[in-house]
Scaffold this motif. Structure first.
Motif, short mmCIF file in Angstrom:
data_model
loop_
_atom_site.label_atom_id
_atom_site.label_comp_id
_atom_site.label_asym_id
_atom_site.label_seq_id
_atom_site.Cartn_x
_atom_site.Cartn_y
_atom_site.Cartn_z
N TYR A 124 0.82 -1.20 0.00
CA TYR A 124 0.00 0.00 0.00
C TYR A 124 0.86 1.26 0.00
CZ TYR A 124 -3.75 3.14 1.64
OH TYR A 124 -4.67 4.15 1.78
N SER A 125 1.95 1.23 0.75
CA SER A 125 2.82 2.41 0.86
C SER A 125 3.59 2.67 -0.42
CB SER A 125 3.78 2.24 2.04
OG SER A 125 4.69 1.18 1.79
N LEU A 126 3.76 1.65 -1.26
CA LEU A 126 4.49 1.84 -2.51
C LEU A 126 3.76 2.76 -3.48
CD1 LEU A 126 5.80 -1.79 -3.21
CD2 LEU A 126 7.11 0.19 -2.40
N GLU A 127 2.47 2.97 -3.25
CA GLU A 127 1.69 3.86 -4.13
C GLU A 127 2.32 5.25 -4.20
OE1 GLU A 127 -0.97 5.33 -6.69
OE2 GLU A 127 -0.90 3.23 -6.05
N MET A 128 2.89 5.71 -3.09
CA MET A 128 3.46 7.07 -3.06
C MET A 128 4.78 7.15 -3.81
SD MET A 128 2.50 8.59 0.66
CE MET A 128 0.78 8.76 1.11
#
Length: 325
Positions: A304-308
């Motif tokens: 989920y954090s890789l989206e940024m």
């Protein structure tokens, strides 16, 4: 990027049934350096650097700023704000057990990330809806979609997020949380009053935006295909009209610095890969009370954090070469 319903998930996977003074305990001691902390720190640093770099590029090269890029710039600002207000405290707590010494105001700033994390999600929706307007009413889009309108839409989205989500958190923070914090002095505790809100939050702020992004992309694909087919048929019937449309298309191409269809394609793919897994996990936990391994939670939240990281990369990948006059 910490998923906003972490509290409920941790409470479930640890089978917490006895609520002591209307509190759920999430953390008892600092974990120290682990692979999870290292990955979080690396993703945070790379995310800030990439998002900041794209913003600086637009600052020093104003030609890149156009009505469509306003949504991207707003997304990058939201990403940086979220990371800087939530990730440092989260990492420091895992390393040194910061929460007990953080103080109530700083703790409240950290809890605010439950609201600020929604803004980037809705900016992805704006990018998709912007393309729906462009392919459905192209003439109206070119004539009416200005940078000022794009700024107003972005500001309105931020206001909508706070209007809808801030009141429940404020009630919990101001009325129910102080006695909890006074007793435990720990940001890892929340009051039971807050436990009634995550299901609504999951549906309105997570599942619905993802559904909109995925369905609008299918709509955009269909409309683009139909428009191309229609242009081929009408080309022989209305040469003047076609010439006017070609002129408008040329004008639009000269103004934009990216290929919007590539941006919305990458946005949809990243939402599908980065957002959907964590939403499935939390949906199962919130609505079916399933007990999943902690490794599953760690994996999906890291994804989920890789989206940024993907967000600024999609702008770089969608750049097209412009001919010098």
């Amino acid at each position: 990027m910490a998923y906003p319903n972490t509290t409920i998930f941790n409470a479930t996977i640890h089978n917490v049934t006895n609520l002591d003074s209307s509190v759920i305990t999430l953390r008892h001691s600092a974990a120290g350096w682990t692979a999870s902390v290292t990955i979080k720190l690396l993703i945070s640093v790379v995310s800030v650097l990439l998002n900041s770099s794209v913003l600086l590029i637009h600052y020093f090269v104003p030609a890149y700023i156009n009505p469509f890029s306003v949504y991207l710039l707003a997304l990058y600002l939201a990403n940086i704000f979220y990371i800087l207000t939530s990730r440092p405290m989260e990492i420091l707590d895992e390393l040194y057990g910061l929460y007990p010494a953080a103080g109530y105001p700083l703790c409240m700033l950290y809890l605010y990330q439950k609201v600020s994390s929604i803004v980037p999600v809705l900016f992805h929706v704006l990018i998709s809806l912007n393309r729906v307007w462009a392919v459905t009413f192209p003439v109206s889009y070119r004539q009416r979609h200005t940078r000022r309108l794009a700024v107003y839409i972005c500001l309105g989205t931020v206001a909508y997020v706070h209007f809808l989500n801030l009141p429940p958190y404020l009630v919990d923070t101001l009325k129910y949380y102080p006695p909890v914090y006074a007793k435990y002095h720990d940001c890892g505790h929340v009051s039971v009053n807050f436990l009634d809100f995550p299901r609504v939050d999951e549906i309105i702020n997570r599942l619905l935006p993802t559904f909109i992004v995925l369905t609008t992309y299918i709509f955009i694909i269909v409309k683009r295909w139909k428009r191309k087919a229609g242009n081929q048929v009408s080309a022989s019937k209305s040469l003047t009209r076609t010439t006017q449309e070609q002129s408008l298309k040329t004008l639009e191409t000269s103004r934009r610095s990216v290929k919007p269809f590539i941006v919305v394609s990458v946005t949809t793919a990243s939402v599908l890969i980065c957002y959907v897994p964590v939403q499935i996990v939390f949906f199962l936990v919130l609505f079916f009370r399933m007990n999943l391994p902690g490794s599953v939670y760690s994996a999906v939240t890291t994804l989920y954090s890789l989206e940024m990281i993907v967000d600024p990369l999609m702008w770089m990948c969608s750049l097209h070469r412009t001919k010098k006059p």
